[in-house]
Every structure is written in C-alpha cells, then in structure tokens.
Write a protein that holds these residues in place. Structure first.
Motif, PDB file in Angstrom:
ATOM      1  N   GLY A 169      13.347  -2.722  -7.475  1.00 27.45           N
ATOM      2  CA  GLY A 169      13.185  -1.282  -7.369  1.00 27.45           C
ATOM      3  C   GLY A 169      11.758  -0.797  -7.431  1.00 27.45           C
ATOM      4  N   ILE A 170      10.808  -1.685  -7.212  1.00 27.95           N
ATOM      5  CA  ILE A 170       9.389  -1.328  -7.247  1.00 27.95           C
ATOM      6  C   ILE A 170       8.891  -1.143  -5.817  1.00 27.95           C
ATOM      7  CG2 ILE A 170       7.070  -2.096  -7.901  1.00 27.95           C
ATOM      8  CD1 ILE A 170       8.414  -3.682 -10.189  1.00 27.95           C
ATOM      9  N   THR A 171       8.318   0.002  -5.536  1.00 31.34           N
ATOM     10  CA  THR A 171       7.872   0.337  -4.187  1.00 31.34           C
ATOM     11  C   THR A 171       6.411  -0.044  -3.996  1.00 31.34           C
ATOM     12  OG1 THR A 171       9.407   2.196  -4.047  1.00 31.34           O
ATOM     13  CG2 THR A 171       7.518   2.216  -2.544  1.00 31.34           C
ATOM     14  N   VAL A 172       6.128  -0.741  -2.906  1.00 30.29           N
ATOM     15  CA  VAL A 172       4.754  -1.071  -2.526  1.00 30.29           C
ATOM     16  C   VAL A 172       4.338  -0.158  -1.384  1.00 30.29           C
ATOM     17  CG1 VAL A 172       3.187  -2.839  -1.645  1.00 30.29           C
ATOM     18  CG2 VAL A 172       5.019  -3.476  -3.239  1.00 30.29           C
ATOM     19  N   LEU A 173       3.310   0.639  -1.614  1.00 26.71           N
ATOM     20  CA  LEU A 173       2.728   1.440  -0.541  1.00 26.71           C
ATOM     21  C   LEU A 173       1.647   0.594   0.106  1.00 26.71           C
ATOM     22  CD1 LEU A 173       2.435   4.977  -2.197  1.00 26.71           C
ATOM     23  CD2 LEU A 173       4.344   3.984  -0.913  1.00 26.71           C
ATOM     24  N   PRO A 174       1.764   0.279   1.410  1.00 30.57           N
ATOM     25  CA  PRO A 174       0.942  -0.768   2.028  1.00 30.57           C
ATOM     26  C   PRO A 174      -0.491  -0.362   2.333  1.00 30.57           C
ATOM     27  CG  PRO A 174       2.369   0.219   3.665  1.00 30.57           C
ATOM     28  CD  PRO A 174       2.761   0.826   2.345  1.00 30.57           C
ATOM     29  N   ASP A 175      -1.357  -1.371   2.307  1.00 31.53           N
ATOM     30  CA  ASP A 175      -2.783  -1.178   2.544  1.00 31.53           C
ATOM     31  C   ASP A 175      -3.093  -0.533   3.888  1.00 31.53           C
ATOM     32  OD1 ASP A 175      -1.890  -3.400   3.939  1.00 31.53           O
ATOM     33  OD2 ASP A 175      -3.547  -4.702   3.357  1.00 31.53           O
ATOM     34  N   VAL A 176      -2.343  -0.876   4.939  1.00 32.00           N
ATOM     35  CA  VAL A 176      -2.681  -0.375   6.273  1.00 32.00           C
ATOM     36  C   VAL A 176      -2.615   1.141   6.355  1.00 32.00           C
ATOM     37  CG1 VAL A 176      -2.033  -2.486   7.482  1.00 32.00           C
ATOM     38  CG2 VAL A 176      -0.303  -0.729   7.083  1.00 32.00           C
ATOM     39  N   ILE A 184       5.187  -7.202 -13.834  1.00 32.59           N
ATOM     40  CA  ILE A 184       4.926  -5.813 -13.462  1.00 32.59           C
ATOM     41  C   ILE A 184       6.124  -4.937 -13.804  1.00 32.59           C
ATOM     42  CG2 ILE A 184       4.487  -4.255 -11.513  1.00 32.59           C
ATOM     43  CD1 ILE A 184       2.998  -6.601 -10.175  1.00 32.59           C
ATOM     44  N   THR A 185       5.852  -3.821 -14.472  1.00 29.15           N
ATOM     45  CA  THR A 185       6.906  -2.853 -14.780  1.00 29.15           C
ATOM     46  C   THR A 185       6.648  -1.498 -14.121  1.00 29.15           C
ATOM     47  OG1 THR A 185       5.771  -2.160 -16.812  1.00 29.15           O
ATOM     48  CG2 THR A 185       7.382  -3.950 -17.000  1.00 29.15           C
ATOM     49  N   ALA A 186       5.546  -1.362 -13.404  1.00 25.84           N
ATOM     50  CA  ALA A 186       5.203  -0.093 -12.756  1.00 25.84           C
ATOM     51  C   ALA A 186       6.259   0.270 -11.721  1.00 25.84           C
ATOM     52  CB  ALA A 186       3.837  -0.188 -12.098  1.00 25.84           C
ATOM     53  N   ARG A 187       6.379   1.561 -11.429  1.00 24.45           N
ATOM     54  CA  ARG A 187       7.332   2.034 -10.416  1.00 24.45           C
ATOM     55  C   ARG A 187       6.745   1.935  -9.011  1.00 24.45           C
ATOM     56  NH1 ARG A 187       9.757   3.158  -6.777  1.00 24.45           N
ATOM     57  NH2 ARG A 187      11.317   4.759  -6.367  1.00 24.45           N
ATOM     58  N   TRP A 188       5.418   2.098  -8.918  1.00 22.42           N
ATOM     59  CA  TRP A 188       4.751   2.037  -7.616  1.00 22.42           C
ATOM     60  C   TRP A 188       3.559   1.099  -7.674  1.00 22.42           C
ATOM     61  CZ3 TRP A 188       6.234   6.789  -9.722  1.00 22.42           C
ATOM     62  CH2 TRP A 188       7.184   7.522  -8.978  1.00 22.42           C
ATOM     63  N   ILE A 189       3.378   0.322  -6.621  1.00 23.35           N
ATOM     64  CA  ILE A 189       2.160  -0.456  -6.419  1.00 23.35           C
ATOM     65  C   ILE A 189       1.494   0.109  -5.179  1.00 23.35           C
ATOM     66  CG2 ILE A 189       1.162  -2.723  -5.931  1.00 23.35           C
ATOM     67  CD1 ILE A 189       3.569  -3.949  -7.361  1.00 23.35           C
ATOM     68  N   VAL A 190       0.253   0.543  -5.332  1.00 24.93           N
ATOM     69  CA  VAL A 190      -0.450   1.246  -4.253  1.00 24.93           C
ATOM     70  C   VAL A 190      -1.645   0.396  -3.843  1.00 24.93           C
ATOM     71  CG1 VAL A 190      -1.527   3.417  -3.570  1.00 24.93           C
ATOM     72  CG2 VAL A 190       0.307   3.418  -5.275  1.00 24.93           C
ATOM     73  N   GLU A 191      -1.589  -0.171  -2.627  1.00 20.38           N
ATOM     74  CA  GLU A 191      -2.541  -1.193  -2.210  1.00 20.38           C
ATOM     75  C   GLU A 191      -3.878  -0.593  -1.754  1.00 20.38           C
ATOM     76  OE1 GLU A 191      -0.021  -5.016  -0.753  1.00 20.38           O
ATOM     77  OE2 GLU A 191      -0.302  -3.454   0.746  1.00 20.38           O
ATOM     78  N   ALA A 192      -4.778  -0.392  -2.708  1.00 18.94           N
ATOM     79  CA  ALA A 192      -6.121   0.049  -2.361  1.00 18.94           C
ATOM     80  C   ALA A 192      -6.937  -1.093  -1.773  1.00 18.94           C
ATOM     81  CB  ALA A 192      -6.830   0.614  -3.591  1.00 18.94           C
ATOM     82  N   ALA A 193      -6.671  -2.315  -2.200  1.00 24.57           N
ATOM     83  CA  ALA A 193      -7.301  -3.503  -1.617  1.00 24.57           C
ATOM     84  C   ALA A 193      -6.562  -3.895  -0.346  1.00 24.57           C
ATOM     85  CB  ALA A 193      -7.275  -4.658  -2.617  1.00 24.57           C
TER      86      ALA A 193
END
Length: 392
Positions: free
Chosen positions: A312-319, A287-296
């Motif tokens: 340095g990759i930010t995960v925005l959480p599913d909850v 993964i090279t994306a800057r943000w991972i956005v948990e729609a699942a």
C-alpha cells in the motif's frame, strides 16, 4: 518505448583509467538533453536508464502552446568519486573527448556529484562555448536567450541560487498534490529526506515552508533526526558543495543515527534525493512511509516497487517528480519565463500540478501504478512529437 538507444559509447581516461559513458536515447529536432553525473561505480547500464528517463521527461512536458518544445533524451556519467583530487581533470578530459556531441547534439548540465559551476568551468577548459550550445540554433534570439538564462543563474533566493531551487520546487509540489488528493493536511505530515544536495535541500526547504515537518535528513556522514522537526534552514547554511552538513549546526534535541536510518524513520513521506538504486527488495521492508517521492533518478528498484505497492505504499516516479529541473532550463532559455523567481516558481507549480494530476488520474482510471501511468502518458504524446518535430 522498447527500442535500443540511438548512440551508446564508453570512454577510457588515458591518465587514470577511469571510464565515462554517454548514451543518446533519442534525438528530437536533431538535439537531446540530459545531465552529466559523476559517482564512484557509475555504469553504462545506469546511464542508459537515465537517458531513457530523460526522453520521457521531455515528452511529458510537451505543450504545443509553449515556446519550448521537447528535445530527445540523453545522459552522461563518469565512474569517479567527485571528491577525489583527480575528479576535475577526469571531467575536463571527458568533455574534450565528447566535445563533438556537446557542440552539435547533446545539451547537458549538472547532475549527481557535479554542480553547474564546475560543469561550466570544465566545459570552458575543454574548448566548449557552453554545455547547452547544441540547442542555440533552435532559438529565435540566441543572444537574448543566453542573457535570460545567465540572469536566472545569477539570481538567488534566501541564499540559494534559483537554478538550485527549481527542481526541488517541483518535487515539493508533487508531494503536496499527493497529500491533497488523499485529504491529508500539510501540518503534521512528516518527511524524511535522503540526500541534501541541490535536489534534497531545495525539496526540504519548500516542504518546510508549506507547513510539513522534516524529521530526518541523510547525507554521506549519516542520518540526522528529530521527531519534532529539524531546522532545515540551519542545515542548508551548514552544508558543503556536495551536500554534507557540518554537524556543528545540530541543536541539542537533534540526533545522529546510521546512514540508512532515513529509511525507517517514522514519517509519512520519504524523499530519496541522492543515488540511484537506494531502495531494493531487501531494505524496502523497513519503510513505513505512505509515499515515496523520487527526487533522485531511479532510486527504487522495480522489484522493490512491486513489493512496496503490495504493502500500500505509493511511489511517485522520478520521470515526473524531478522533471522540473530540466523543464526550467528550457522554459527560461526559450522564453516561456524570465529570471524572476516568483514567475519561475509559479510556472513550475502550475505545470507540475497539472502533470502529477494527470498521472494520478490515469493511474486510478487504469488501476495501475503512477509509474505505469506516466509511461502511458508518454506513449500517447510521442506520435505527435515525432510527426511535428522529427524523432530518431
């Protein structure tokens, strides 16, 4: 929250031998909320994790000024391929087995592998009034509330039901807030979406209409890519009930790649919107994306998230990110909003901007991840919820 779930049960289908699970994490006002999923390999541990996540989603949307007040968290899961000829029969028998819980405690609806119309049809065949009937005693005017929700479910926006768009609107707004805080313009921001069902498809539509470019979409048949952008509306019109796209809709410049190619596509935003546990310590390195956005729900394993954070990759959480699906149901049923799409989308955007903003502010102040910040916000709200409404 470290306590065990309130109720955990496993059901064995007498016809096929398939297993189904129900976990009630908590009850608030004697009721809990959480969808029912169907997928091959669904486990009790998976359902328990999802149920805990539902408790958090309910708490995060608590607003003492709203008519909707939080319920407890729960989840159901059936170990069966939803495309199997035996799937519907398994679903009906499962709902018959857990009928006492749905009647009195557990409000449920569509989740991975199931659509709301299928859940409603199976619930009626199982002898239930509604999949959300447990909440009816909490309503001021049940008849009016049911009409309002039915009207909302009958509403379409450009060929897609309002109920199918609500969650994706919230996911997209989460992405936009993250971009704005980073000072990144919408135009030129590229997105890769894994899963093109209810959540992934709606997210892709809202992000495209906001000016972002969807460069990859993955379904069970593989990944469709175009560095200049896919025609999202054409793909939406060509998908089946399970989110699989008819490849006849692809244009000459679109390419078909392997199923896991969505991970490594050159994009700033990655939206896993399909199965749980999609990103693990092994494949996260692609993964090279800057943000991972948990729609699942639960798509990023904890060990993988730690490795991503170190890069340095930010995960925005599913909850937080996908919580608008659940909240929209209750805002509509309790009467905070009506069946009008503009009103619904405006309410979702306002609520999600506030929630994502609080989470990111807390993460920055505490020097921690957005997920840890979301957990901290939940812990702050639970005492008031327990004191005002009861908590079991």
């Amino acid at each position: 929250m470290t306590t065990a779930p309130l109720i955990s049960l496993t059901w064995l289908d007498p016809v096929t031998g398939r297993q189904g699970h129900l976990v009630i994490d908590r009850l608030v006002r004697g009721v809990c909320s959480g969808g029912l999923r169907m997928r091959e390999g669904c486990t009790a541990a998976e359902v328990a994790g999802l149920a805990r996540g539902m408790t958090m989603k309910e708490a995060l949307h608590y607003d003492p000024k709203s008519r909707y007040v939080p319920l407890g968290g729960a989840k159901g899961g059936i170990d069966c391929d939803p495309r199997s000829p035996e799937a519907y029969g398994v679903l009906v028998r499962y709902l018959r087995a857990v009928r006492p819980y749905v009647e009195r405690f557990w409000t449920t609806g569509e989740d991975l592998g199931l659509t709301q119309d299928v859940v409603d049809r199976a619930a009626a065949e199982a002898g239930l009034v509604s999949s959300v009937q447990a909440v009816y005693p909490l309503l001021d005017d049940e008849a009016q509330a049911r009409r309002r929700l039915a009207d909302a479910f009958a509403t379409e926006v450009d060929g897609i039901g309002l109920d199918e768009l609500a969650g994706g609107c919230g996911v997209a707004e989460s992405v936009l807030v993250a971009l704005e805080r980073a000072g990144r313009p919408y135009g030129g921001t590229r997105v890769s979406v894994q899963g093109f069902g209810t959540m992934g498809g709606a997210t892709a539509r809202f992000l495209t209409r906001a000016g972002l470019t969807v460069v990859a979409v993955a379904d069970v048949r593989g990944t469709m890519t175009n560095p200049d952008g896919l025609d999202v509306e054409a793909l939406l019109a060509a998908r089946d009930a399970h989110g699989t796209v008819d490849r006849a809709a692809l244009r000459p410049g679109d390419r078909e790649e392997p199923g896991d190619a969505w991970l490594a596509v050159d994009a700033e935003v990655l939206v896993p919107a399909a199965v749980s546990y999609a990103i693990d310590p092994r494949n996260q390195s692609r993964i090279t994306a800057r943000w991972i956005v948990e729609a699942a729900n639960m798509p990023v394993l904890p060990d993988a998230e730690a490795l991503l954070a170190a890069r340095g990759i930010t995960v925005l959480p599913d909850v937080v990110v996908n919580s608008a699906t659940n909240a929209w149901w209750w805002w509509t049923l309790f009467g905070d909003i009506g069946a009008d799409p503009d009103e619904a989308f405006a309410h979702i955007r306002t609520a999600m901007r506030a929630l994502v903003g609080r989470m990111l502010d807390r993460a920055e102040a505490d020097g921690t991840t957005p997920r840890a910040a979301a957990h901290a916000l939940v812990e702050e709200r639970l005492p008031e919820i327990a004191e005002r409404y009861g908590w079991y």
